[in-house]
Design an enzyme around this catalytic site. Structure first.
Site, PDB file in Angstrom:
ATOM      1  N   ASP A 217       7.286  -2.668   8.447  1.00  0.00           N
ATOM      2  CA  ASP A 217       6.714  -2.915   7.116  1.00  0.00           C
ATOM      3  C   ASP A 217       6.417  -1.600   6.397  1.00  0.00           C
ATOM      4  O   ASP A 217       6.643  -1.466   5.186  1.00  0.00           O
ATOM      5  CB  ASP A 217       5.414  -3.714   7.228  1.00  0.00           C
TER       6      ASP A 217
ATOM      7  N   HIS B  93      -0.246  -3.787   9.674  1.00  0.00           N
ATOM      8  CA  HIS B  93       1.175  -3.865   9.377  1.00  0.00           C
ATOM      9  C   HIS B  93       1.960  -3.500  10.618  1.00  0.00           C
ATOM     10  O   HIS B  93       1.507  -2.713  11.465  1.00  0.00           O
ATOM     11  CB  HIS B  93       1.563  -2.906   8.244  1.00  0.00           C
TER      12      HIS B  93
ATOM     13  N   HIS C  94       0.831  -1.202   0.000  1.00  0.00           N
ATOM     14  CA  HIS C  94       0.000   0.000   0.000  1.00  0.00           C
ATOM     15  C   HIS C  94       0.870   1.258   0.000  1.00  0.00           C
ATOM     16  O   HIS C  94       0.670   2.181  -0.795  1.00  0.00           O
ATOM     17  CB  HIS C  94      -0.896   0.020   1.247  1.00  0.00           C
TER      18      HIS C  94
END
Length: 281
Positions: free
Chosen positions: A238, A234, A194
């Site tokens: 990350d 997350h 993302h």
């Protein structure tokens, strides 16, 4: 044997010089050391001794000229000390994530309101769709493949790393059917696609002068980071590596295009600006 006229001319020139310099003291030109033997004197260098930077003045000059590397050097010394003194998390204990600690209040709020969690997940999915739409527009309409190539590299590498080291899903994870991927199927944690996708799109916008749109994407990306931490989608690492991955694969895509001698085309407005600039120059 030289022609008769040459010695006569030389004698006349020598006598003229003697008459012109009669009564005057002639000083010979200084001869550099070693010039008589055909040696050349090495040019003087202005390099400072290597140990000058170790003096207080040298260190102060380095700090003034290069504050950022100096700050990183201090960070290196700090974390070298931390690395040998900080206690590690026991194997049976949950991971310690400072991002989770910072978003504890928001996590409690969306945990108590499932509708809010689904709303934020839906908004996040819309933002992911916006990233994909922009990258597809760049390659299909504007014929600029760099962002698309970077995205393909990024997700392929993310899949390889996600399969190589499978991290446990956080125990407090709050899933939603509105999230992407839908139903949280195939959930790779490291690193955040993302975030990396948003960085790639933002970099491409800046290359063609769409600075306001890039700023909007950066702001939405920051909101996405907070939301992913709050719902435990997350770990902090990350998300941080996702930013680095976006930057890295954008540069690698540029290197690939350079190796193929492919010039990325700008949008029509950029092309018109370039044409007008050439005409005026």
């Amino acid at each position: 044997m030289p022609p008769p006229s040459l010695p006569a001319a030389q004698d006349q020139a020598a006598s003229a010089v003697r008459r012109a310099g009669k009564g005057k003291k002639v000083h010979p030109l200084p001869v550099p050391d070693g010039a008589a033997m055909g040696e050349e004197k090495p040019a003087a260098t202005t390099r400072r001794p290597a140990a000058d930077w170790l003096t207080p003045a040298g260190v102060a000059g380095i700090l003034a000229r290069h504050p950022l590397p100096a700050l990183f050097a201090c960070g290196l010394l700090l974390f070298m000390a931390v690395e040998y003194t900080i206690p590690m998390i026991p194997p049976a204990a949950p991971p310690l994530d400072l991002g989770f600690v910072a978003t504890a209040a928001m996590h409690a709020a969306i945990d108590a309101r499932p509708w809010l969690n689904s709303l934020l997940a839906a908004l996040n999915t819309v933002f992911v769709a916006m990233q994909a739409a922009y990258i597809l527009w760049a390659i299909l309409v504007e014929q600029r493949p760099r962002a698309a190539i970077a995205t393909l590299m990024m997700f392929t590498c993310r899949g390889l790393l996600g399969c190589s080291t499978q991290l446990p899903l956080p125990a407090e994870f709050l899933g939603s059917p509105m999230d992407f991927p839908v139903g949280n199927v195939s959930f790779f944690l490291f690193y955040s696609g993302h975030v990396a996708g948003a960085v790639i799109a933002s970099l491409d916008m800046r290359r063609v002068g769409r600075y306001r749109l890039a700023g909007l994407y950066d702001a939405l990306n920051l909101a996405q980071v907070v939301r992913l931490l709050a719902c435990r989608g997350h770990y902090t690492i990350d998300l941080a590596v996702g930013v680095g991955a976006g930057l890295l694969f954008d540069m690698l895509a540029a290197k690939y295009l350079e190796s193929k001698n492919i010039e990325t085309r700008c949008c029509s407005n950029c092309q018109k600006a370039l044409v007008s600039q050439k005409l005026t120059s």
